[in-house]
Design a protein around this motif. Structure first.
Motif, PDB file in Angstrom:
ATOM      1  N   LYS A   1       3.769   1.492  -0.979  1.00  0.00           N
ATOM      2  CA  LYS A   1       4.483   1.553  -2.228  1.00  0.00           C
ATOM      3  C   LYS A   1       3.395   2.342  -3.419  1.00  0.00           C
ATOM      4  O   LYS A   1       3.794   3.302  -4.086  1.00  0.00           O
ATOM      5  N   ALA A   2       2.328   1.826  -3.462  1.00  0.00           N
ATOM      6  CA  ALA A   2       1.207   2.357  -4.372  1.00  0.00           C
ATOM      7  C   ALA A   2       1.070   3.597  -4.143  1.00  0.00           C
ATOM      8  O   ALA A   2       1.167   4.571  -4.986  1.00  0.00           O
TER       9      ALA A   2
ATOM     10  N   VAL B   1      -1.925  -4.488  -4.939  1.00  0.00           N
ATOM     11  CA  VAL B   1      -2.672  -3.891  -3.547  1.00  0.00           C
ATOM     12  C   VAL B   1      -4.247  -3.840  -3.879  1.00  0.00           C
ATOM     13  O   VAL B   1      -5.012  -3.884  -3.041  1.00  0.00           O
ATOM     14  N   PHE B   2      -4.677  -4.022  -5.168  1.00  0.00           N
ATOM     15  CA  PHE B   2      -6.108  -4.108  -5.659  1.00  0.00           C
ATOM     16  C   PHE B   2      -6.418  -5.536  -5.343  1.00  0.00           C
ATOM     17  O   PHE B   2      -7.753  -5.883  -5.498  1.00  0.00           O
TER      18      PHE B   2
ATOM     19  N   VAL C   1       0.844  -1.148   0.050  1.00  0.00           N
ATOM     20  CA  VAL C   1      -0.103  -0.129   0.009  1.00  0.00           C
ATOM     21  C   VAL C   1       0.887   1.399   0.051  1.00  0.00           C
ATOM     22  O   VAL C   1       0.559   2.144  -0.693  1.00  0.00           O
TER      23      VAL C   1
ATOM     24  N   PRO D   1       3.185  -3.139  -7.200  1.00  0.00           N
ATOM     25  CA  PRO D   1       2.153  -2.378  -6.518  1.00  0.00           C
ATOM     26  C   PRO D   1       0.794  -2.560  -6.916  1.00  0.00           C
ATOM     27  O   PRO D   1      -0.240  -2.407  -6.187  1.00  0.00           O
ATOM     28  N   ALA D   2       0.396  -3.032  -8.349  1.00  0.00           N
ATOM     29  CA  ALA D   2      -0.944  -3.452  -8.547  1.00  0.00           C
ATOM     30  C   ALA D   2      -1.472  -4.508  -7.758  1.00  0.00           C
ATOM     31  O   ALA D   2      -2.835  -4.693  -7.898  1.00  0.00           O
TER      32      ALA D   2
END
Ligand SMILES: Nc1ncnc2c1ncn2[C@@H]1O[C@H](COP(=O)(O)OP(=O)(O)OP(=O)(O)O)[C@@H](O)[C@H]1O
Ligand SMILES: [Mg+2]
Lengths: 242, 387
Positions: free
Chosen positions: B300-301, B384-385, B298, B381-382
C-alpha cells in the motif's frame, strides 16, 4: 510534473500533526519547515518520540498532516485525491524500513520487482530490471534466494534494490541500520549513498545511529516536533568511519 | 501483482496446506451432513416415488405419511372409480407382516398388494424375473436390498454375510408358503424393512388376520385434466383424503420433519455443522490475511491501489475456497461410494446440494475476504514504519 535539477525535491512549510484528541493528544509535529535538494542525503536525527517517523511519513505521502504544506517535485500532496496520492507514491517514492519488510515467500528478485509490478510493468520486464538492481547492490548471484536465507545486511541491500527499482526521485528510510551491526550498517549506507547520489535522487534517512552521520550531506536535528537546526556535515571523510 | 498474490497463498507450504485442509474439512461437513439428512428425508416418501404411474393417492383422512396406512372399505374403490375425471383407480395394500425364513428366524417386512389385473404399483426395475410372474401361485417379488440383507439366508458363521435370497427360494408368511419369483430394485423405506410385492388378492390371503385391507387407492386423472382438481373432487365426493403424488410427498415429509425428534435433532446438528464449517473456513482465511497484513501495508505504501489489493485478496480467497471445496467434495463422494454396501440407504450427494454447499463456501470465503479486505483497506500506510 517537471522539476529542474536545482529546484528542491521536498518542500515542507509549517507542518503540524497531532495524534489523538483531548488529554491523550500527542503533538508529534509542531511546525516543521524543511527542504531537500536533488542528489542530497539528508539525515533526520533526534531523541526517541520527537516526531522523526511522523515527519518522513508525511513527506512520503503516507500520512496526512493537520496544517502546513508538503510539496514533492512541485506537487502539493494535499491537492491530490487519495487515489492520485497512492499512484504518486508508487511512481516517485522508494521505501527502506528498519525491519526490511521483504515478503518471505517471494525470491529476492520478485521482492525487488514488486514496485515495478505495482506500477504496471509486465512481469518479465520487471524481473529483468530487478535483476539489474540486485546486481548493483552486490547480490547478483542470489536471484532465486528467499529473504530468510540471507543475513540482515544482505536483506537490507535487497530492500534498497527494491526501493530503487522503479527509479524514484525520493527515497525515505526509517532507521535503515538499527537492526544491523556497525560494520554491516556502514556497508549498507555505502551502497545506499553511492546509488542515490549517482542518479541524483534525494534521500531522507531517519537514524539514531551517530556512526553513520558522516554519510549525510546535511543533518536536521529534531526535538519535540520541530527542527532545531540543520547542519552541514563536517568535511571529514565519511569513508574513514566505515 | 496477482501472480504475487498467488505466491503469497502458495508460498508458505505449511500455512497453505492448513488453509486448504481446513476449508476441505469444513466443506466435508457442509456437504456430507445435509446430504445424509436429505437422503433420509427422501426415504420418507420412497413409496410414492417408486409408484409413479398413478398421479392421485386416495387414503383415509387420518393418514399422515406414506409410511403409515389405515384400511379403507373395498366399496370406496368403486366410489372413486365412479367419480368424473378419474381415468382409472386401483387398490393398493400396504402392511407390515412377519416373515419366517428358511432357518426359522422371523423378520418384519412390508408387503405391498398390487391390483391383480394391472399390477400397478409394482417395482419399476426388475433385477431378476418379471413383474408378470406375480400371477404364478404363491408368487412374491422381493426388493434387492431386502434379499441381500435381512432376508438373506444366514450361513451360521458370525460376521459372514448371508446368502442372498434368489428366485425359487421360499418363505413362510403367516404359515402360508410364498415363492420368490423375482428380485426388484426399490428405494429403501425409512425404516429399511424388506419389501415384498404380491397381488392384492394374495395379500388378503397372507394377511388373513386383518379385516380390511385396502390401504390406498391409486388413481389417475383423465388426460388433459388437472390431477389436483380431480383429487379435490374425490375428496369432496367421498369422505376420504386425496392428494396428488407431489402433495402426498410434501405431506409425508412435513409430517416426518415435525414429528420425528431424531430428524429434528439431526437437522439441528446439520445446521450447527454448517455454521461451524463456514465459520472455521472464514476464520482460517481471515487469519491468513492477518498474517500478511504487514506486507499488504508495504504494498500500500509503495503505491498499490485499493482496487489492486482487493483483487489480490479476492483472488486468494476464491482460489483457496475452490481448492478446499474441490478436495472436500471429492473426499465426501469417495467416502460415500466406498462405504456403501448396496443394501441400505445410499448417500446421495446430488448436484443441487453440491451447488448449495459450494455457494455457501463461496459466500463464506467472500465474507472472509470482505473482512480481510476491510482490515487491509483501513490500514494506515504509515503503520509500515512501526516495527
Ligand atoms: N499512531 C499514533 N498514535 C498516537 N500517537 C502516536 C502515533 N504515532 C506516533 N505517536 C506519538 O507521536 C510522537 C512522535 O512519534 P514518532 O514515531 O514520529 O517519533 P520518532 O521520533 O520516530 O521516535 P523513535 O525514534 O522512537 O522512532 C511520539 O510521542 C509517539 O508516541
Ligand atoms: Mg521512529
Amino acid at each position: 510534473m517537471e522539476t529542474s535539477a536545482t529546484s528542491p525535491v521536498v518542500v515542507c512549510r509549517g507542518l503540524t500533526k497531532t495524534y489523538g484528541v483531548g488529554d491523550t493528544a500527542t503533538r508529534a509535529l509542531r511546525g516543521v519547515d524543511l527542504d531537500v535538494q536533488p542528489g542530497e542525503l539528508l539525515m533526520l536525527v533526534g531523541p526517541s518520540g520527537c516526531g522523526k517517523t511522523t515527519l518522513i511519513s508525511v513527506i512520503a505521502g503516507i500520512l496526512n498532516q493537520d496544517r502546513g504544506s508538503c510539496t514533492l517535485f512541485g506537487q502539493d500532496l494535499a491537492l491530490l485525491s487519495p487515489r492520485e496520492r497512492v499512484l504518486f507514491r508508487g511512481r516517485h517514492i522508494g521505501f527502506v524500513f528498519q525491519a526490511f519488510n521483504l515478503v518471505p515467500c517471494l525470491t529476492c528478485l520478485e521482492n525487488i520487482a514488486v514496485p515495478l509490478l505495482i506500477n504496471g510493468v509486465k512481469r518479465n520486464e520487471a524481473l529483468r530490471r530487478a535483476a539489474r538492481h540486485l546486481d548493483q547492490v552486490g547480490l547478483g548471484d542470489r536471484l532465486g534466494t528467499t529473504p530468510g536465507q540471507l543475513s540482515g545486511g544482505q536483506q537490507q541491500r535487497v530492500a534498497i534494490a527494491r526501493a530503487l527499482a522503479h527509479d524514484p526521485g525520493l527515497v525515505v528510510c526509517d532507521e535503515p541500520t538499527s537492526a544491523l551491526d556497525h560494520a554491516t550498517g556502514a556497508r549498507v549506507l555505502d551502497t545506499l549513498k553511492s546509488l542515490a547520489v549517482r542518479d541524483n535522487r534525494a534521500m531522507v534517512i531517519v537514524t539514531h545511529d551517530s556512526r553513520i552521520f558522516p554519510y549525510a550531506d546535511r543533518i536536521a536535528h529534531m526535538d519535540d516536533g520541530i527542527i532545531l537546526e540543520t547542519s552541514l556535515k563536517p568535511e571529514t571523510d565519511a569513508r574513514s568511519c566505515a | 501483482m496477482y501472480r504475487i498474490a498467488l505466491q503469497m497463498l502458495f508460498g508458505d507450504r505449511g500455512k497453505y496446506l492448513g488453509i486448504i485442509v481446513g476449508i476441505a474439512m469444513s466443506s466435508i461437513i457442509i456437504i456430507q451432513q445435509p446430504s445424509i439428512l436429505l437422503t433420509m428425508l427422501s426415504h420418507t416418501y420412497s413409496l410414492i416415488t417408486d409408484i409413479s404411474l398413478p398421479d392421485i393417492w386416495v387414503m383415509d383422512k387420518k393418514v399422515r405419511t406414506s409410511e403409515d396406512s389405515r384400511a379403507l372399505l373395498d366399496t370406496q374403490l368403486y366410489r372413486v372409480r365412479g367419480i368424473a375425471g378419474v381415468e382409472w383407480a386401483v387398490p393398493l395394500y400396504k402392511g407390515s407382516l412377519t416373515v419366517r425364513l428358511e432357518n426359522g428366524e422371523l423378520e418384519r417386512a412390508i408387503m405391498l398388494g398390487l391390483d391383480d389385473a394391472t399390477l400397478i404399483g409394482g417395482p419399476g426395475i426388475m433385477v431378476e424375473g418379471s413383474l408378470a410372474d406375480l400371477r404364478m401361485p404363491d408368487a412374491v417379488i422381493v426388493d434387492e436390498a431386502g434379499a441381500r440383507g435381512r432376508l438373506a439366508r444366514q450361513t451360521g458363521r458370525p460376521g459372514e454375510p448371508g446368502i442372498p435370497l434368489r428366485v425359487g427360494d421360499t418363505l413362510e408368511i403367516n404359515e402360508k408358503r410364498a415363492t420368490v419369483v423375482g428380485i426388484a430394485k426399490a428405494t429403501p423405506t425409512f425404516q429399511s424393512q424388506p419389501i415384498l410385492y404380491t397381488t392384492y388378492s394374495r395379500a388378503k390371503n397372507y394377511a388373513s388376520s386383518e379385516r380390511k385391507l385396502l390401504s390406498f387407492i391409486l388413481a389417475r386423472a383423465k388426460p388433459g385434466l388437472d390431477p389436483e382438481a380431480v383429487a379435490r373432487r374425490i375428496a369432496q365426493d367421498t369422505d376420504l383424503a386425496a392428494y396428488t403424488a407431489d402433495e402426498f410427498k410434501r405431506r409425508s415429509l412435513d409430517y416426518m420433519l415435525h414429528n420425528s425428534a431424531m430428524l429434528m435433532n439431526f437437522g439441528f446438528v446439520v445446521l450447527v455443522g454448517f455454521v461451524v464449517g463456514t465459520a472455521v473456513t472464514g476464520q482460517i482465511f481471515y487469519n491468513f490475511t492477518l498474517d500478511n497484513l504487514r506486507y499488504f501495508g508495504v504494498f500500500k505504501a509503495m503505491g498499490a491501489t485499493d482496487r489492486m489489493l482487493l483483487g489480490m485478496i479476492l483472488l486468494q480467497a476464491l482460489l483457496a475456497g475452490l481448492m478446499g471445496f474441490g478436495i472436500g467434495s471429492g473426499v465426501t463422494a469417495a467416502f460415500a461410494a466406498s462405504t456403501w454396501k448396496g443394501n441400505e440407504m445410499k448417500l446421495e450427494v446430488g448436484l443441487p446440494l453440491l451447488c448449495a454447499s459450494g455457494l455457501a463456501v463461496l459466500l463464506i470465503v467472500l465474507a472472509a475476504a470482505f473482512f480481510s479486505a476491510r482490515k487491509v483497506l483501513r490500514l494506515e500506510p504509515a503503520e509500515v514504519f512501526k516495527s
